[in-house]
Design an enzyme around this catalytic site. Structure first.
Site, PDB file in Angstrom:
ATOM      1  N   ASP A 232       2.138   7.825  14.758  1.00 41.24           N
ATOM      2  CA  ASP A 232       2.357   6.987  15.931  1.00 41.24           C
ATOM      3  C   ASP A 232       3.829   6.734  16.230  1.00 41.24           C
ATOM      4  OD1 ASP A 232       2.688   5.382  13.693  1.00 41.24           O
ATOM      5  OD2 ASP A 232       1.029   4.027  14.153  1.00 41.24           O
TER       6      ASP A 232
ATOM      7  N   ASP B 294       0.839  -1.197   0.000  1.00 37.76           N
ATOM      8  CA  ASP B 294       0.000   0.000   0.000  1.00 37.76           C
ATOM      9  C   ASP B 294       0.874   1.248   0.000  1.00 37.76           C
ATOM     10  OD1 ASP B 294      -2.456  -1.487   0.262  1.00 37.76           O
ATOM     11  OD2 ASP B 294      -1.877  -1.843   2.350  1.00 37.76           O
TER      12      ASP B 294
ATOM     13  N   ASP C 106       0.554   5.349   0.709  1.00 32.36           N
ATOM     14  CA  ASP C 106      -0.251   6.451   1.221  1.00 32.36           C
ATOM     15  C   ASP C 106       0.424   7.772   0.890  1.00 32.36           C
ATOM     16  OD1 ASP C 106      -1.929   4.546   2.262  1.00 32.36           O
ATOM     17  OD2 ASP C 106      -1.111   4.652   4.291  1.00 32.36           O
TER      18      ASP C 106
END
Length: 441
Positions: A134, A53, A55
């Site tokens: 995070d 993926d 982003d």
């Protein structure tokens, strides 16, 4: 402090970035917006991996992104995002998140309940966006403008040192989103990193907050931990950090009783799953959860049978009890729990070495999964190990040979010797039949 790593000093190549992600980055850049590849994709590319993926982070609002791409849809209430769709690939585009209480775009907002962020649509700068992420290794930005990597929080150093540091105060960040504790375990297992001591310190105190997370979300997180090729290490880290009991209380209880045969079964099951993922083979959550929860189901069933309950009823009641408790924590879909219950209920039937019952079991739709499960149970006892060998050999025999070797009734494989002798006896009986004799059905 910002550290900019120029193109010649890092290993990221556009050849390893999907064409869809590059099209999104270039179009945003050409329209005058900031456009960065961000998060796990940057981290994995720096480590030489191949992300699935990609982003994108930008200073364009979701509405501005939608105006640039006809193949775009806006999603999410908690975190508003733009999804740009190219065939089977979805490129997630997020607007830089801010750290203030009020958004600069007028319609941005943040809502916090008991320390948890339940809505976060406050737009900000890239520096603020980095602080909202995070882990430091997930807060690096690949700039499509000059192909440099921007590091605002020390992520590159963590990549080099193979360590996971949380951005900000760990207790505060876990209260915002308790699932971050599980993400720490999953990332450490996947990357082969260690969790920084300060990041791991609050796990025991704040682990109970996982009970407040959505059970459906915890199911998804479980799949990421156990079915992505790093399940065994994820399981070991869950146990080491004390988080296992908050996710899978039945498993933690059984292991605390010192059941080493169960530990062997779980670790072998996870190891086999990791190997299948590495080989590109299919894996199923049903089998994995059946492995994890077996100890408690087996012990409950035996306890109820010891009290005089019918065997079938005991197994059904044990399965329902354990599944019901587990689904309060991790919402395992019914299509998987049904398969789990079938795998468990078939285990005692492997002990019934009678002609009709053997062939009936072999014809069961879940026979293969249940048989694989039986082989995993080999460490439970010599009898179970011999039983697995018997069934493995029995499947290799022609139907009529196996039928001739089996008693019509009364056979029971509770005794390992009887189970082991079955296939061997088949050949002798075959030779002794008179010419023209028909095998018994």
């Amino acid at each position: 402090m910002l550290r900019i790593i120029p193109r010649e000093q890092h290993v990221i190549s556009r050849k390893n970035i999907s064409k869809a992600a590059l099209r999104v980055l270039y179009r945003l850049h050409e329209a005058g917006y900031d456009a960065f590849l961000v998060g796990g994709a940057v981290r994995d590319l720096l480590l030489g991996g191949h992300p699935k993926d990609f982003d994108v982070a930008t200073n364009a609002t979701p509405e501005e992104v939608k105006k640039l791409f006809r193949n775009c849809r806006l999603i999410g209430r908690r975190f508003r995002l733009a999804h740009v769709v190219y065939g089977d690939e979805i490129v997630e585009v997020a607007t830089f998140r801010g750290t203030g209480e009020e958004g600069g775009e007028g319609d941005g907002d943040r809502h916090i309940v008991d320390g948890r962020i339940v809505r976060d649509n406050v737009w900000g700068t890239i520096e603020e966006d980095a602080l909202r992420r995070d882990f430091r290794v997930n807060a690096m930005y690949y700039d499509i403008g000059d192909f440099s990597v921007r590091d605002y929080v020390g992520g590159m150093q963590d990549v080099e040192n193979k360590v996971l540091h949380l951005i900000g105060d760990p207790a505060t960040r876990y209260r915002e989103d308790p699932v971050r504790m599980l993400r720490a375990v999953r990332l450490a297992a996947k990357l082969g990193f260690r969790i920084d001591a300060k990041a791991a310190a609050p796990f025991e105190e704040l682990g109970p907050l996982l009970a407040e997370a959505s059970p459906a979300r915890l199911f998804d997180e479980s799949l990421k931990m156990f079915l992505a090729g790093h399940g065994l290490e994820s399981f070991r880290l869950l146990e080491q950090t004390g988080l296992l009991g908050f996710m899978f209380p039945a498993v933690a209880r059984a292991l605390k009783r010192g059941d080493e045969a169960l530990r062997a079964l779980i670790e072998q099951g996870l190891s086999n799953t990791d190997a299948r993922v590495a080989e590109g083979k299919s894996v199923t959550p049903a089998f994995l959860f059946a492995v994890l929860l077996w100890g408690e189901v087996r012990d409950l069933a035996h306890a109820w049978m010891a009290k005089g309950l019918d065997g079938n009823e005991a197994w059904a009641r044990a399965a329902a009890h354990v599944v019901g408790e587990q689904c309060q924590r991790v919402a395992i879909p019914r299509r998987f729990t049904l398969t789990m219950e079938e795998i468990w209920s078939l285990q005692p039937r492997f002990e019934q070495i009678q002609r009709k019952k053997v062939f009936r079991l072999m014809a069961h739709p879940r026979f293969r999964a249940a048989f694989d499960f039986l082989l995993l149970r080999a460490a439970e006892s010599p009898a179970v190990r011999e039983l697995g060998r018997w069934w493995e050999h029995a499947q290799q025999l022609p139907h009529e040979v196996l039928a001739a070797a089996l008693p019509a009734s009364g056979g029971h494989a509770g005794e390992p010797a009887a189970a082991a002798a079955g296939p061997g006896a088949a050949r002798k009986r075959r030779r002794r039949r008179r010419p023209g004799g028909k095998p018994s059905a």
